[in-house]
Design a protein around this motif. Structure first.
Motif, mmCIF file in Angstrom:
data_model
loop_
_atom_site.group_PDB
_atom_site.id
_atom_site.type_symbol
_atom_site.label_atom_id
_atom_site.label_comp_id
_atom_site.label_asym_id
_atom_site.label_seq_id
_atom_site.Cartn_x
_atom_site.Cartn_y
_atom_site.Cartn_z
ATOM 1 N N THR A 165 2.000 -4.054 1.647
ATOM 2 C CA THR A 165 2.843 -3.120 2.409
ATOM 3 C C THR A 165 2.039 -1.926 2.929
ATOM 4 O OG1 THR A 165 3.530 -1.994 0.368
ATOM 5 C CG2 THR A 165 4.971 -3.742 1.213
ATOM 6 N N GLU A 166 1.100 -1.440 2.144
ATOM 7 C CA GLU A 166 0.256 -0.321 2.582
ATOM 8 C C GLU A 166 -0.588 -0.726 3.788
ATOM 9 O OE1 GLU A 166 -1.186 3.495 2.518
ATOM 10 O OE2 GLU A 166 0.208 2.737 1.008
ATOM 11 N N GLU A 167 -1.154 -1.909 3.707
ATOM 12 C CA GLU A 167 -1.989 -2.414 4.792
ATOM 13 C C GLU A 167 -1.166 -2.658 6.057
ATOM 14 O OE1 GLU A 167 -4.419 -6.272 4.618
ATOM 15 O OE2 GLU A 167 -5.518 -4.835 3.366
ATOM 16 N N LEU A 168 -0.021 -3.274 5.895
ATOM 17 C CA LEU A 168 0.836 -3.557 7.040
ATOM 18 C C LEU A 168 1.312 -2.265 7.710
ATOM 19 C CD1 LEU A 168 2.269 -5.667 8.776
ATOM 20 C CD2 LEU A 168 4.174 -5.596 7.154
ATOM 21 N N ALA A 169 1.609 -1.256 6.927
ATOM 22 C CA ALA A 169 2.033 0.034 7.493
ATOM 23 C C ALA A 169 0.916 0.649 8.339
ATOM 24 C CB ALA A 169 2.447 0.987 6.373
ATOM 25 N N ARG A 170 -0.304 0.566 7.858
ATOM 26 C CA ARG A 170 -1.446 1.090 8.643
ATOM 27 C C ARG A 170 -1.616 0.329 9.941
ATOM 28 N NH1 ARG A 170 -4.668 1.803 3.650
ATOM 29 N NH2 ARG A 170 -5.028 -0.405 3.864
ATOM 30 N N TYR A 171 -1.514 -0.987 9.883
ATOM 31 C CA TYR A 171 -1.701 -1.795 11.083
ATOM 32 C C TYR A 171 -0.566 -1.549 12.082
ATOM 33 C CZ TYR A 171 -5.034 -4.193 8.058
ATOM 34 O OH TYR A 171 -6.066 -4.486 7.205
ATOM 35 N N ALA A 172 0.645 -1.423 11.584
ATOM 36 C CA ALA A 172 1.782 -1.133 12.467
ATOM 37 C C ALA A 172 1.605 0.226 13.136
ATOM 38 C CB ALA A 172 3.087 -1.165 11.677
ATOM 39 N N LEU A 173 1.063 1.176 12.406
ATOM 40 C CA LEU A 173 0.819 2.502 12.973
ATOM 41 C C LEU A 173 -0.237 2.442 14.082
ATOM 42 C CD1 LEU A 173 1.736 5.417 12.680
ATOM 43 C CD2 LEU A 173 -0.058 5.750 10.989
ATOM 44 N N LEU A 174 -1.254 1.615 13.892
ATOM 45 C CA LEU A 174 -2.263 1.438 14.939
ATOM 46 C C LEU A 174 -1.650 0.849 16.213
ATOM 47 C CD1 LEU A 174 -5.293 0.076 12.874
ATOM 48 C CD2 LEU A 174 -5.182 2.245 14.112
ATOM 49 N N VAL A 219 8.395 -2.605 12.311
ATOM 50 C CA VAL A 219 7.525 -3.165 11.268
ATOM 51 C C VAL A 219 7.082 -2.056 10.311
ATOM 52 C CG1 VAL A 219 5.271 -4.240 10.827
ATOM 53 C CG2 VAL A 219 6.759 -5.135 12.620
ATOM 54 N N LEU A 220 6.738 -0.895 10.846
ATOM 55 C CA LEU A 220 6.339 0.246 10.020
ATOM 56 C C LEU A 220 7.478 0.665 9.102
ATOM 57 C CD1 LEU A 220 4.266 2.496 9.347
ATOM 58 C CD2 LEU A 220 5.268 3.801 11.238
ATOM 59 N N ILE A 221 8.685 0.756 9.631
ATOM 60 C CA ILE A 221 9.848 1.146 8.829
ATOM 61 C C ILE A 221 10.112 0.135 7.722
ATOM 62 C CG2 ILE A 221 12.366 1.388 8.902
ATOM 63 C CD1 ILE A 221 12.012 2.651 11.694
ATOM 64 N N ILE A 222 10.053 -1.142 8.061
ATOM 65 C CA ILE A 222 10.313 -2.190 7.061
ATOM 66 C C ILE A 222 9.256 -2.166 5.968
ATOM 67 C CG2 ILE A 222 10.361 -4.698 6.704
ATOM 68 C CD1 ILE A 222 11.764 -4.868 9.484
ATOM 69 N N ALA A 223 7.988 -2.047 6.362
ATOM 70 C CA ALA A 223 6.902 -2.028 5.365
ATOM 71 C C ALA A 223 7.043 -0.833 4.420
ATOM 72 C CB ALA A 223 5.544 -1.998 6.060
ATOM 73 N N VAL A 224 7.346 0.330 4.959
ATOM 74 C CA VAL A 224 7.491 1.523 4.117
ATOM 75 C C VAL A 224 8.743 1.424 3.254
ATOM 76 C CG1 VAL A 224 7.872 4.025 4.166
ATOM 77 C CG2 VAL A 224 6.126 3.005 5.626
ATOM 78 N N ALA A 225 9.826 0.872 3.810
ATOM 79 C CA ALA A 225 11.053 0.704 3.027
ATOM 80 C C ALA A 225 10.824 -0.236 1.843
ATOM 81 C CB ALA A 225 12.177 0.187 3.910
ATOM 82 N N ILE A 226 10.125 -1.337 2.076
ATOM 83 C CA ILE A 226 9.804 -2.265 0.982
ATOM 84 C C ILE A 226 8.936 -1.563 -0.048
ATOM 85 C CG2 ILE A 226 8.497 -4.358 0.384
ATOM 86 C CD1 ILE A 226 9.440 -5.519 3.092
#
Length: 166
Positions: free
Chosen positions: A43-52, A22-29
């Motif tokens: 995408t910024e928010e999703l990347a943070r949540y995936a990292l958590l 999910v982190l990879i996909i969010a950052v790629a988008i």
């Protein structure tokens, strides 16, 4: 206990993998969209949540496998059973600290039900739940590690050492 531990390790590996995906996909988008103007806010928010969640699943897995960062320069140079004892005490100390924080983390998570994330509109208890997940998984991993060390199933050293010269 060994079968339960293996199932939990598999679950943690899958959770870590999905979080990382999910982190990879969010950052790629996010990066790709910037080439065409602006990237979606979510995408910024999703990347943070995936990292958590990556930390929530991965930290317990790292403790179970012995891959959690250790400062073993001094401890492993000690004679006799001292290195084993220090590894055991470290795992043993993690357990009460995690258990001590579970109730406050539960309260923190439940407060999140009254809030939503700004960009995605996601109830924040799903996000705050990553902290609860981290503490519960880390407590289980510490308990399992202590049991494995006491029964002789593990000596507390990392399972997959690479580049070590024997």
């Amino acid at each position: 206990m060994n079968r339960l531990s293996q199932h939990i390790r598999t679950l943690l590996r899958v959770g870590t993998g999905i979080s990382f995906l999910v982190l990879i996909i969010a950052v790629a988008i996010q990066v790709t969209a910037r080439n065409f103007g602006t990237s979606p806010v979510w995408t910024e928010e999703l990347a943070r949540y995936a990292l958590l969640y990556l930390a929530g699943f991965g930290t317990g897995l790292a403790l179970l496998t012995g891959d959690l960062v250790n400062v073993d320069l001094v401890s492993e140079s000690l004679p006799g059973r001292f290195p084993w004892l220090l590894r055991f005490i470290s795992a043993l100390l993690v357990l009460p600290f995690c258990l001590l924080l579970v109730l406050p983390a539960w309260k923190f998570t439940s407060i999140g039900a009254m809030q939503t994330s700004p960009a995605m509109g996601l109830p924040m208890n799903y996000v705050h739940g990553s902290i609860l997940l981290l503490l519960v998984v880390l407590a289980f991993a510490a308990l399992a590690r202590c049991i494995e060390m006491l029964t002789g199933a593990s000596d507390g050293r990392p399972e997959n050492l690479s580049g070590e010269i024997e």
